[in-house]
Design a protein around this motif. Structure first.
Motif, PDB file in Angstrom:
ATOM      1  N   ARG A 120       0.827  -1.204   0.000  1.00  0.00           N
ATOM      2  CA  ARG A 120       0.000   0.000   0.000  1.00  0.00           C
ATOM      3  C   ARG A 120       0.859   1.251   0.000  1.00  0.00           C
ATOM      4  O   ARG A 120       1.922   1.312   0.613  1.00  0.00           O
ATOM      5  N   GLU A 163      -1.399  11.453   2.330  1.00  0.00           N
ATOM      6  CA  GLU A 163      -2.470  12.019   3.157  1.00  0.00           C
ATOM      7  C   GLU A 163      -2.190  13.503   3.348  1.00  0.00           C
ATOM      8  O   GLU A 163      -1.151  13.890   3.923  1.00  0.00           O
ATOM      9  N   GLU A 193      -4.607   3.246   6.386  1.00  0.00           N
ATOM     10  CA  GLU A 193      -5.112   4.591   6.091  1.00  0.00           C
ATOM     11  C   GLU A 193      -5.481   5.338   7.368  1.00  0.00           C
ATOM     12  O   GLU A 193      -5.226   6.535   7.502  1.00  0.00           O
ATOM     13  N   THR A 203      -3.885   8.822   8.734  1.00  0.00           N
ATOM     14  CA  THR A 203      -4.791   9.951   8.956  1.00  0.00           C
ATOM     15  C   THR A 203      -4.644  10.486  10.372  1.00  0.00           C
ATOM     16  O   THR A 203      -4.590  11.709  10.597  1.00  0.00           O
TER      17      THR A 203
END
Length: 340
Positions: free
Chosen positions: A295, A299, A332, A336
């Motif tokens: 991945r 961000e 993710e 974040t």
């Protein structure tokens, strides 16, 4: 959060005199020889990776042992007293043969900060300061700021690599944060490509800033960044795809399992290695390896109404990321939270 965490590395005392007002003549007039400068109370607090990241992880709910080194002097007493307020001084090493590291932060309104820094006991920190008893049963070992710790970067980073190799022998997940390097210092003259080449095979989560990483791995590219930025911030002039992605890929190729690159107010870029490499991360970290494998993404930074201070922001973002990893969050969400 039940997992045991070690936050080791650089610790110091930061002292920031608060200036009354901006000098109309700028820095040269403000600091004219023989002049008395009226200031308000000084802001005195702990600094460095151990205090910033370690205490933030503790406040986020992690079971953290802070391992840093100070002298047995007045500044060391202040550092110990601050950590005591958080019940976090058990891992503090007091060395009678060293002095406590300190920084004086000169930050008049309207002028970029100037740091007067004494490395002190950080220069004497070595592998054996992190004992087997500390590592035994730890889910995560985090180390910060080796460029500000002489024994950690000397001899091709031999001592730093030995420390990370020991942590991996205990089955512990590892993470590494860097620090800005003065090009004219001993650390600035060190071969950081060699050092990172020796250390990154034992690093699971590599968490540098874009500027730190570029300075260490590609000096020519970094010089180009400085020219492009001019008098502005380097990170504001970055192109993530052409500037940051290649450096992250290079870091993975040198052995890191996951790279999170801090890009200032722009945000953060992340990139994970394949599933086979990720499975080498310590078993105490509940990752969904298949979901994390390969991945990558960027961000963007959050827009806020008011910024109180940027001091320690990078360290705190790392704390948020690592606590989220220990909590088993998707990649993710971990990033974040770090950006937030």
């Amino acid at each position: 959060m039940s997992q045991k965490v070690i936050a080791a590395g650089h610790i110091c005392l930061d002292m920031t005199p608060v200036f009354e007002k901006k000098s109309p003549g700028g820095l040269n007039e403000l600091f004219a020889p023989g002049k008395l400068i009226q200031v308000r109370n000084a802001d005195v607090h702990t600094g460095g990776s151990v205090a910033n990241t370690g205490l933030a992880m503790k406040l986020f709910g992690a079971d953290v042992l802070l391992v840093g080194k100070t002298g047995c002097d007045a500044f060391g007493d202040i550092v110990a007293g601050i950590l005591d307020r958080y019940s976090a001084s058990d891992g503090l090493i007091r060395d009678r043969n060293s002095s406590t590291s300190y920084s004086i932060v000169i930050a008049p309104p309207g002028v970029d900060r100037i740091f007067l820094h004494h490395p002190g006991a950080n220069d004497t920190f070595f592998c054996a300061d992190v004992t087997d008893a500390m590592l035994r049963g730890a889910a995560l070992f985090h180390f910060g700021y080796p460029p500000l710790m002489r024994r950690m970067y000397q001899n091709g980073g031999e001592e730093l690599a030995r420390l990370f190799r020991r942590a991996k022998e205990f089955g512990t997940a590892t993470s590494l944060d860097m620090a800005a390097v003065d090009p004219d210092s001993e650390a600035g003259r060190a071969d950081w490509t060699e050092i990172l080449g020796n250390v990154l095979p034992y690093v699971d989560f590599f968490l540098p800033s874009a500027e730190e990483l570029c300075f260490m791995l590609d000096r020519a590219r970094y010089a180009g960044w400085l020219r492009r930025a001019g008098n502005g911030r380097v990170t504001d002039a970055l192109d993530i795809r052409t500037d940051v992605v290649p450096l992250a890929e290079l870091s993975l190729g040198m052995g890191a399992k996951f790279v999170l690159v801090k890009c200032g107010a722009l945000g953060m870029y992340y990139r994970a290695s394949g599933e086979k490499a990720l499975r080498e991360i310590g078993s105490g970290v509940p990752l969904d390896f298949a979901a994390w494998a390969g991945r990558s993404g960027f961000e963007r930074g959050f827009r806020v109404e008011k910024v109180l201070s940027g001091t320690g922001a990078g360290d705190t973002s790392i704390a948020a990321f690592l606590v989220s990893v220990l909590g088993g969050c998707p990649v993710e969400k971990c990033v974040t939270r770090a950006v937030a």
